[in-house]
Design a protein around this motif. Structure first.
Motif, mmCIF file in Angstrom:
data_model
loop_
_atom_site.group_PDB
_atom_site.id
_atom_site.type_symbol
_atom_site.label_atom_id
_atom_site.label_comp_id
_atom_site.label_asym_id
_atom_site.label_seq_id
_atom_site.Cartn_x
_atom_site.Cartn_y
_atom_site.Cartn_z
ATOM 1 N N GLN A 289 0.814 -1.219 0.000
ATOM 2 C CA GLN A 289 0.000 0.000 0.000
ATOM 3 C C GLN A 289 0.848 1.270 0.000
ATOM 4 O O GLN A 289 0.333 2.370 -0.137
ATOM 5 C CB GLN A 289 -0.921 0.034 1.232
ATOM 6 N N ARG A 290 2.177 1.117 0.211
ATOM 7 C CA ARG A 290 3.101 2.244 0.255
ATOM 8 C C ARG A 290 2.659 3.286 1.279
ATOM 9 O O ARG A 290 2.395 4.450 0.959
ATOM 10 C CB ARG A 290 3.275 2.872 -1.130
ATOM 11 N N LEU A 291 2.578 2.856 2.527
ATOM 12 C CA LEU A 291 2.278 3.765 3.620
ATOM 13 C C LEU A 291 3.558 4.494 4.013
ATOM 14 O O LEU A 291 4.586 3.873 4.284
ATOM 15 C CB LEU A 291 1.730 2.993 4.825
ATOM 16 N N MET A 292 3.502 5.809 4.076
ATOM 17 C CA MET A 292 4.695 6.587 4.389
ATOM 18 C C MET A 292 4.956 6.591 5.894
ATOM 19 O O MET A 292 4.099 6.987 6.686
ATOM 20 C CB MET A 292 4.554 8.032 3.907
ATOM 21 N N ARG A 293 6.156 6.157 6.271
ATOM 22 C CA ARG A 293 6.581 6.314 7.659
ATOM 23 C C ARG A 293 6.980 7.763 7.904
ATOM 24 O O ARG A 293 7.356 8.484 6.990
ATOM 25 C CB ARG A 293 7.766 5.397 7.992
ATOM 26 N N ALA A 294 6.917 8.177 9.154
ATOM 27 C CA ALA A 294 7.322 9.533 9.496
ATOM 28 C C ALA A 294 8.794 9.739 9.152
ATOM 29 O O ALA A 294 9.615 8.837 9.304
ATOM 30 C CB ALA A 294 7.095 9.781 10.984
ATOM 31 N N HIS A 295 9.112 10.931 8.680
ATOM 32 C CA HIS A 295 10.499 11.224 8.316
ATOM 33 C C HIS A 295 11.401 11.174 9.550
ATOM 34 O O HIS A 295 11.044 11.667 10.631
ATOM 35 C CB HIS A 295 10.610 12.600 7.676
ATOM 36 N N ALA A 296 12.592 10.604 9.389
ATOM 37 C CA ALA A 296 13.596 10.579 10.455
ATOM 38 C C ALA A 296 14.973 10.570 9.811
ATOM 39 O O ALA A 296 15.310 9.638 9.079
ATOM 40 C CB ALA A 296 13.417 9.357 11.350
ATOM 41 N N GLY A 297 15.754 11.608 10.056
ATOM 42 C CA GLY A 297 17.104 11.681 9.520
ATOM 43 C C GLY A 297 18.117 11.199 10.551
ATOM 44 O O GLY A 297 17.912 11.353 11.756
ATOM 45 N N PRO A 298 19.246 10.630 10.116
ATOM 46 C CA PRO A 298 20.220 10.057 11.052
ATOM 47 C C PRO A 298 21.137 11.080 11.702
ATOM 48 O O PRO A 298 21.826 10.761 12.674
ATOM 49 C CB PRO A 298 21.022 9.097 10.177
ATOM 50 N N TYR A 299 21.166 12.318 11.180
ATOM 51 C CA TYR A 299 22.055 13.343 11.722
ATOM 52 C C TYR A 299 21.244 14.330 12.559
ATOM 53 O O TYR A 299 20.290 14.944 12.062
ATOM 54 C CB TYR A 299 22.762 14.101 10.597
#
Length: 645
Positions: A289-299
């Motif tokens: 379904q291509r559900l978008m996870r919340a954005h999270a950057g590693p830096y």
């Protein structure tokens, strides 16, 4: 933030503090140079512990190598009965780490974060936001995912675009802008309405009454549909107002009054794997379904520096913490020798000013996107030691990583406490703001309106949804039915709620009366927490309650049986004051499975002192374009004039 010595003289021979005292500082586009904290302080010269550390090998940058920067300060100039200021939106190259090429960003006044606008509470302020941005948006947007479900180690933990596909329509975005001074009580015409955009060469003129308590706000871009990219590009800054009540407390000031503006980012890499400095917005799309996870950057960036360090003296400090991340929630803890420091944070204020008394934090300080907290920290017991501020998850050892939950590198920054005799001049006050008062049920006016707002998980559009509800009679209804939710409270009474709107353009806007008082009940039926923000209003949180939400059928989009009260929960320290953002949903680690984390009902008391058209929405910027609804505040007499309603 009072200017440091390095900020005092701008090279022209004019002393800024003298100009400020004379009320003649040039505020229209003039700003103080951004410098590292303690550029000339005695603490900087004294020996301090700590030092650089390697990050996760894939991230390629050294932690704690660069000093914390303090954003430049902008103060308006007086013009009759109000103050004036010009702020320019400019494209600029910004250094965020000494081992990384300069990062091209959209900024306010060429700095990221933008300059801290410092004002006196009660002085009306007029700001000319001049759009001088150039070029298309300096962000590459990509996504990735697999049909069988979420990855145990998602690619968003790492830099570069390998294994990703570019998101269409982002790279060519032109520099339109709409500036929102988040938390300022101003009319809808000055609020930075997200569809009233200014193009390069145009100006947004905003008048801010500034009739609020001394507090820490922030300003950011609010361009409709694309704020997740424009804020990510760098359009964010802090706003501070001061008053006599705050000054009388003699809180830590000057070099001991420190902003900590938190954000997360990711960066592109070249064919060899070396970081290029290009901003990379990278998200996971889960399942078929291509559900978008919340954005999270590693830096993690603090004041625009990746994993900085700060030299501090063994004394009390005041930190103004703002979560400006797109979607990441920060659960902050202070570690000494790898162990949490008990009661490290004394919370003295939240989104909208000082509390009535300091409140110690037992455990983590949880800040969702858009939230602020002012805390006092005493370093006097740690002379000659290095401490870490870390981001952690419930159920994870503080300071440990958790790749599955986007926490490859949990460190935020390092504090290096110089080895010298502690300064004991400051004493934690027993009382703070004598004008602040906690609202209780007894303070509510009779007949006040009650609104129900339901946060539902992804529906047919594979996106989380924000439902406005009305109470109805259950007679004749069948269950489950789409948009029908039944709620059983602590006394066993059952209310039946029917959805009236969920999309931005669904019918009429929610309408409130100026100076009205309403109770809003936010019910989270989704697995993840959501930070809810109301424009044109402030509120206080009455309660948090845990609910059993297994009676909600996520496919049918309605109740099979009532979602039911389980237990009362406790408000966190920074939730005890005046607010404009509230997290709805547990702050801990999301539990996998069909029901996720427990449901929550958060009840707030909302006041509407200004008029105009605004919105209420989720402040996870990846949700802002679909979890948003119009809000209109009108003079009460206008709502009923001529017999109309």
């Amino acid at each position: 933030m009072e200017p440091t010595h390095a900020e005092e003289n701008d090279g022209t021979g004019l002393n800024r503090r003298d100009l400020i005292r004379a009320g003649t500082i040039v505020g229209l586009g003039a700003l103080v140079t951004s410098v590292p904290l303690f550029a000339k302080s005695p603490a900087a010269a004294a020996a301090a512990p700590g030092g650089p550390e390697p990050s996760a090998p894939e991230l390629k940058l050294t932690k704690f190598k660069d000093p914390l920067r303090i954003p430049p300060v902008l103060r308006p100039r007086e013009h009759g009965g109000h103050d004036e200021l010009t702020v320019r939106l400019r494209t600029a190259d910004v250094t965020v780490h000494s081992e990384l090429p300069p990062v091209t960003m959209w900024t306010y006044e060429g700095a990221y974060p933008g300059p801290t606008i410092e004002t006196v509470s009660g002085r009306p302020l007029r700001v000319a936001w001049e759009n001088q941005l150039t070029g298309s948006i300096p962000v590459t947007a990509v996504d990735f995912g697999q049909a069988k479900g979420p990855l145990p180690d998602p690619l968003s933990n790492y830099p570069g675009t390998e294994g990703c596909q570019e998101v269409a329509g982002v790279s060519a975005l032109a520099p339109w802008a709409a500036v929102h001074l988040h938390g300022m009580l101003t009319g809808g015409g000055n609020d930075g309405w997200m569809e009233n955009l200014i193009a390069p060469g145009e100006v947004q003129l905003s008048a801010y009454p500034n009739k609020q308590a001394a507090t820490t706000l922030w300003y950011h871009d609010h361009t409709h549909h694309v704020s997740r990219f424009s804020v990510f590009a760098g359009l964010a800054g802090m706003f501070v107002s001061r008053n006599a009540e705050e000054r009388a407390l003699n809180l830590p000031k000057g070099e001991q009054d420190v902003p900590l503006i938190l954000a997360d980012r990711n960066f592109a890499a070249d064919a060899s794997g070396a970081l290029t400095g290009r901003l990379l917005h990278k998200v996971e799309m889960v399942g078929a379904q291509r559900l978008m996870r919340a954005h999270a950057g590693p830096y993690t960036l603090v004041n625009g520096v990746v994993w900085p360090y700060l030299k501090v003296e063994p004394r009390w400090y005041r930190f103004r913490i703002v979560n400006t991340a797109n979607s990441r929630m920060y659960r902050l803890m202070l570690l000494a020798d790898g162990r949490p420091v008990a009661g490290a944070f004394q919370v003295i204020g939240g989104d909208q000013g000082l509390l009535d008394k300091p409140v110690p934090v037992d455990g983590a300080l949880n800040l969702s996107p858009g939230e602020r907290a002012e805390v006092l920290v005493d370093f006097s017991a740690f002379r000659g030691q290095a401490l870490k501020l870390v981001n952690t998850l419930q159920g994870v050892t503080p300071g440990a990583s958790d790749k599955r939950n986007d926490l490859l590198e949990p460190d935020v920054m390092q504090f290096r406490v110089v080895d010298r005799k502690p300064n004991t001049k400051f004493t934690l006050p027993a009382a703070l703001s004598p004008t602040f008062k906690r609202v209780t049920d007894a303070d509510l006016p009779q007949g006040h309106p009650t609104r129900w707002i339901v946060v539902a998980g992804p529906g047919s559009g594979n996106l989380p949804e924000l439902w406005e509800m009305e109470e109805v009679d259950a007679a004749g209804l069948t269950f489950p039915s789409a948009g029908i939710v039944q709620v059983q409270d602590a006394q066993g009474a059952v209310k039946t709620l029917r959805r009236t709107a969920m999309a931005y353009d669904d019918g009429n806007a929610l309408t409130a009366s100026q100076h009205g008082v309403e109770v809003w009940k936010y019910l989270n039926l989704a697995a993840a927490p959501h930070p809810m923000h109301i424009h044109l209003a402030h509120f206080q949180v009455l309660s948090r309650e845990n609910y059993d939400v297994t009676g909600f059928d996520r496919v049918a989009r309605g109740s099979t049986r009532p979602v039911a009260f389980k237990a009362a929960s406790v408000l966190e320290a920074h939730e005890l004051g005046e607010k404009d953002v509230i997290r709805v949903g547990t702050a801990g680690q999301i539990t996998p499975g069909p029901n996720g984390t427990p449901g929550e009902l958060v009840t707030v008391v909302v006041r509407f002192p200004v008029v105009g058209r605004g919105v209420h929405h989720c402040h996870m910027l990846e949700h802002e374009q679909h979890m948003v609804r119009p809000l209109v505040v009108s003079p009460a007499a206008h709502l009923h004039a001529g017999g109309h309603h």
